[in-house]
Motif scaffolding. Structure first.
Motif: not given
Ligand SMILES: Cc1cc2nc3c(=O)[nH]c(=O)nc-3n(C[C@H](O)[C@H](O)[C@H](O)COP(=O)(O)OP(=O)(O)OC[C@H]3O[C@@H](n4cnc5c(N)ncnc54)[C@H](O)[C@@H]3O)c2cc1C
Ligand SMILES: Nc1ncnc2c1ncn2[C@@H]1O[C@H](COP(=O)(O)O)[C@@H](O)[C@H]1O
Lengths: 320, 247
Positions: B78-82
């Motif tokens: 949710x923070x930004x990993x793909x």
């Protein structure tokens, strides 16, 4: 045989490495063997003096290229020294160097690693080393099951035992691999006692109200030859530089004496300082949680109490 | 450019530290699990910033742990990993975990592997260095700053009493700490998006176990504070000198 890595900076042996040397020697005594040392780079200090910490022999690779640290190169050289000396215990001071090198050696030598050790190994039944876990809130006894064991000893966790003796210094001939890391600059905070190595630390929190009042902390610290530290919010709001932030998410320290002024003693703060030998708390709130972790305390206003402490230290030192 | 961020699950910083089973197990009852702060605040957020600066960056996450890790993996997504990998196993010891991470890293041919400087439960500071050695890559530990220019990383790392700046060509392993980035909070869009991002679960590779926790101890309780009157701070100084022998 036990081998200790002696860490140096600018030609001088780091204080923590004397503790590691003494740890290696005392572990060797337990195991009925001797302790030797390995030093990389050019050192101006007298290496025979490592004998006073129980080291019998010092292997040196006095190559000036090694004054620039590269974890891969250091790993190769220390691994070769372990093989050449037949060492089965390898000791480090738990410095930034050790944290980069010891894990690599653990893999290269298939040697179990205990980092953050706080006591001599227990060899009564296998080989078990006590280490600090949960950011200083507990200890774990780690059983190491490999033929070679690596121990990185926490700073100030262990008492040096000085002995009579002088070490012999012998060159260790080895061809370092070429480095893939180029060191382009080193920035040392000068004129201050380095926080991680300090015997005494004076620390301030939000209770000091603003950066303009930090003279209280720095003056007391100066008189005690102490380093200065602060709580996290103090660094976050830029009253003090980030490198002074101690606690769970900052530096963990274990000085002989920690003086906390206007710090509440939140659990995350305590996590970084509770290994200090003596803790002194100055706080105007008698309910501040820090008092539960303290050895000595004054319930009072820092702005009145600390100037009087400063006067008393001056008097004690004959400065007043 | 591919970045692998190593994410571990730790008890939250206010967790009560207690042990069960004759002091051999951490008491997990009522414990809130979080992403290890160094992994989340510094390693992951710096990776996200690099992606924001260059759309060609892909961020993969890896966790070695049981299904209990899934909430923290989803939060990291949710923070930004793909995408994320979970190696389905207990964390036997540092070497065993590092071997799992190295296997994933080898497979994905990453340019950068980021770890946190240490886990706040085991405080090993070990896994990054072990992964680097297993992959035969340079390792910069305790990084406070990380910048890229083409294929060269400029990394500032903490040393005793100061900082050092290093230049290294990728690929590289870096352990991250305060200074690298600022903590972020996941937004709604991130949280919704995380549900559909790929999370691949795999079984562990065979690896040795070099150490084992035999038991835990709690530090001895403090004897209690000795209070000195605010009227007489000189008495405190006397006690520190004569009784504690600390000054
Ligand atoms: C995940 C996480 C990690 C954290 N990591 C850290 C960390 O590493 N380090 C850290 O320090 N904090 C950390 N914190 C923050 C921590 O929880 C506290 O918020 C912080 O330590 C409080 O700082 P303080 O004591 O300076 O300020 P406050 O809590 O505001 O306390 C100020 C104290 O000063 C006292 N005071 C006020 N005026 C006076 C006066 N005139 N004279 C004497 N005393 C006075 C007050 O009674 C009070 O006790 C972390 C928090 C989280 C959630
Ligand atoms: N189980 C795990 N899964 C993935 N990464 C991990 C795991 N354990 C540790 N790490 C990574 O390795 C770093 C150092 O851990 P440690 O050596 O245990 O202090 C952590 O900050 C994480 O980035």
């Amino acid at each position: 045989m036990n081998l200790v890595f002696i860490d140096q900076a600018e030609g001088h042996i780091k204080k923590a490495s004397f503790e590691a040397a003494s740890y290696a020697a005392q572990t060797a005594a337990l195991m009925g063997t001797t302790a030797e040392a390995i030093v990389l780079g050019t050192v101006s200090d007298d290496l025979t003096a490592l004998g006073r910490y129980g080291i019998t022999k010092v292997h040196t690779v006095a190559d000036a290229n090694l004054n620039e640290f590269d974890a891969q190169v250091y790993t190769q050289l220390i691994a070769e020294a372990v093989k050449a000396t037949g060492a089965d215990v390898l000791v480090f001071a738990n410095t930034t160097t050790a944290k980069a090198v010891a894990p690599r050696l653990s893999v290269k030598l298939k040697a179990g690693l205990v980092s953050g050790a706080v006591a001599l190994p227990d060899i009564s039944n296998g080989f078990t080393v006590k280490k600090s876990v949960f950011s200083g809130k507990a200890f774990a006894n780690i059983a190491v099951t490999t033929a070679i064991r690596i121990i990185a000893v926490n700073l100030n966790a262990f008492t040096i035992q000085e002995v009579e003796g002088s070490a012999t210094v012998v060159p260790f001939t080895v061809q370092p691999i070429s480095s893939k890391v180029k060191v382009s600059g080193v920035d040392k905070i000068t004129g201050e006692v380095p926080l991680g190595e300090a015997d005494i630390v004076v620390s301030g929190g939000r209770g000091l109200k603003g950066p303009e009042n930090w003279g209280l902390v720095t003056e007391l610290a100066g008189l005690l030859n102490a380093a200065t530290a602060c709580s996290r919010p103090v660094a976050d709001i830029h009253w003090r530089p980030h490198h002074e932030h101690v606690g769970q998410t900052g530096l963990a320290i274990a000085p002989n004496l920690y003086i906390a002024i206007g710090i509440s003693g939140a659990i995350q703060h305590l996590a970084g300082v509770n290994r200090s030998k003596t803790i002194v708390v100055i706080n105007k709130d008698p309910e501040a949680p820090f008092f539960k972790a303290a050895d000595y305390g004054i319930v009072g206003d820092a702005f009145e109490v600390v100037p009087k402490m400063i006067d008393a230290v001056k008097k004690m030192k004959g400065i007043a | 450019m591919k970045i692998l961020v190593c994410i571990s699950k730790t008890p939250d910083t206010t967790a009560k530290i207690a042990f069960t089973d004759n002091n051999t197990k951490f008491a997990t009852d009522g414990i809130q699990w979080i992403i290890n702060p160094y992994d989340e605040w510094y390693a992951l957020v710096r990776a996200i910033e690099l992606k924001e600066a260059d759309a060609g960056v892909t961020i993969h996450l890896v966790n070695v742990g049981t299904a209990e890790s899934e909430p923290i993996i989803r939060k990291a997504l949710a923070l930004g990993g793909d995408a994320a990998f979970r190696v389905n196993t207990l964390e036997e010891d540092s070497y065993f975990v590092a071997a799992q991470i190295a296997a994933i890293a080898r497979e994905g041919a990453y340019d950068i592997v980021f770890t946190g400087k240490e886990t706040i439960d085991y405080n090993g500071s070990s896994i990054g260095g072990m992964v680097a050695e297993l992959l035969d890559l340079p390792y910069i530990s305790h990084a406070v700053k990380f910048d890229l220019s083409g294929n060269t990383a400029t990394v500032v790392r903490e040393i005793e009493g100061g900082e050092e700046t290093d230049q290294v060509s990728l690929p590289i392993v870096v352990s991250c700490q305060k200074g690298m980035a600022e903590q972020r909070i996941p937004n709604m869009k991130g949280i919704m998006g995380a549900r559909t991002k790929p999370l691949t679960v795999s079984e562990p590779v065979t690896a040795d176990i070099l150490t084992r926790v035999a038991s835990f101890d709690l530090p001895p309780a403090k004897a209690g504070v000795k209070l000195v009157s605010a009227e007489h701070p000189e008495e405190l100084i006397r006690l520190l000198h004569e009784e504690a022998k600390a000054i």
